[in-house]
Design a protein around this motif. Structure first.
Motif, PDB file in Angstrom:
ATOM      1  N   TYR A  41     -30.758  27.979-103.454  1.00  0.00           N
ATOM      2  CA  TYR A  41     -29.926  26.968-104.096  1.00  0.00           C
ATOM      3  C   TYR A  41     -28.921  27.694-104.975  1.00  0.00           C
ATOM      4  O   TYR A  41     -29.273  28.580-105.758  1.00  0.00           O
ATOM      5  CB  TYR A  41     -30.770  26.002-104.922  1.00  0.00           C
ATOM      6  N   SER A 150     -27.892  20.592 -99.832  1.00  0.00           N
ATOM      7  CA  SER A 150     -27.612  21.131-101.165  1.00  0.00           C
ATOM      8  C   SER A 150     -26.609  22.277-101.073  1.00  0.00           C
ATOM      9  O   SER A 150     -26.303  22.762 -99.984  1.00  0.00           O
ATOM     10  CB  SER A 150     -28.912  21.625-101.819  1.00  0.00           C
ATOM     11  N   ASN A 151     -26.108  22.676-102.224  1.00  0.00           N
ATOM     12  CA  ASN A 151     -25.215  23.827-102.287  1.00  0.00           C
ATOM     13  C   ASN A 151     -26.061  25.095-102.183  1.00  0.00           C
ATOM     14  O   ASN A 151     -26.882  25.358-103.062  1.00  0.00           O
ATOM     15  CB  ASN A 151     -24.441  23.831-103.609  1.00  0.00           C
ATOM     16  N   ASP A 152     -25.864  25.850-101.132  1.00  0.00           N
ATOM     17  CA  ASP A 152     -26.689  27.026-100.875  1.00  0.00           C
ATOM     18  C   ASP A 152     -25.839  28.277-100.720  1.00  0.00           C
ATOM     19  O   ASP A 152     -24.700  28.216-100.236  1.00  0.00           O
ATOM     20  CB  ASP A 152     -27.523  26.832 -99.606  1.00  0.00           C
ATOM     21  N   LYS A 243     -35.937  32.849-107.376  1.00  0.00           N
ATOM     22  CA  LYS A 243     -36.527  31.518-107.508  1.00  0.00           C
ATOM     23  C   LYS A 243     -38.037  31.656-107.611  1.00  0.00           C
ATOM     24  O   LYS A 243     -38.627  32.622-107.125  1.00  0.00           O
ATOM     25  CB  LYS A 243     -36.155  30.626-106.319  1.00  0.00           C
TER      26      LYS A 243
END
Length: 269
Positions: A41, A150-152, A243
């Motif tokens: 992400y 999502s923005n990846d 993450k």
């Protein structure tokens, strides 16, 4: 560069969470990545390609960086940045919105620029820059109930983008110079430069020992940082994505990796 790769690889062997690192020495033309193509992400690191897309629109004559955009009440979102505390109705030049988006990670400024350019245009610019494993789908701090994408980003994609900027090959030489100038004004850090030596000098106008042009990205459980590191006339691009770690764990590891990159840069002139 082999020794740097081995040192970072050894650090990550016992690290908690998931990590990705991509490094490129622009002076030597050498590069490596560890888990570099894994998708993360993006958090606020997506603001670097957004910046590139805005400069591309200006280069094409679609917009002018000196044009002003009004701050509307429905533009305002929380998280990072100062515009959320400003009075609706004020107008800011597009160039200043870019600067706020990068150096203070201003989410309101970011969303105003996304509205201006559009996610399709931003994605097209990203694809044109070779960021084919990275995607933008939504504005920041606005959670849609039916969101499916999502923005990846990947570390390899971000380091490649930084490399193009440093070589003057992102949009244009002039645009690249302006982007580096903005990135060098960064006011936020997730630790990449924590262990660099102090740059203070008693000599007015002295050339600094190092310069740092970077961007952070942080949400719960995610901590990223990417940068161009300039040391003794050399330049190294580095991206660290993480993450599944605590903030303390992530910052400590990012600082260790930053120190490794700095020592490599200092010893390989």
């Amino acid at each position: 560069m082999k020794s740097l790769r081995e040192k970072i690889e050894a650090r990550l062997e016992d690290a908690k969470g998931t990590w990705s690192v991509a490094v490129e020495d622009l002076t030597k033309g050498e590069a490596f990545s560890l888990n570099g193509n894994e998708s993360f992400y993006a958090a606020s690191v997506i603001k670097v390609p957004i910046m590139a897309a805005v400069f591309a629109a200006a280069e094409e004559g679609v917009i002018r960086l000196g044009d002003c955009l009004p701050l509307r009440r429905d533009n305002i979102v929380g998280g990072s940045g100062v515009l959320q505390f400003m009075s609706p109705g004020i107008e800011l030049p597009i160039y200043d919105l870019i600067t706020l988006m990068i150096i203070q990670s201003d989410n309101t400024a970011t969303n105003m620029l996304i509205d201006l350019i559009g996610t399709e245009k931003i994605q097209a610019v990203m694809n044109g820059l070779g960021m084919e494993r990275s995607e933008i789908h939504h504005k920041l701090m606005i959670v849609q109930a039916n969101r499916t994408n999502s923005n990846d980003i990947t570390a390899a994609d971000i380091t490649a983008l930084l490399t193009r900027i440093a070589r003057g090959e992102c949009v244009s030489l002039h645009a690249s110079e302006q982007m580096v100038r903005i990135l060098k004004q960064q006011q936020l850090s997730n630790g990449l430069a924590d262990r660099f030596p102090a740059t203070e000098s008693t000599i007015v106008g002295a050339i600094p020992q190092w310069e740092f042009a970077g961007k952070t990205g942080t949400v719960e459980g995610i901590m990223h940082e990417c940068a161009l590191l300039y040391v003794h006339g050399r330049c190294v691009a580095v991206t660290v994505l993480s993450k599944g770690c605590t903030e303390v764990e992530s910052r400590e590891m990012i600082a260790q990796i930053g120190s490794d990159v700095y020592m490599y840069s200092s010893r390989n002139n």
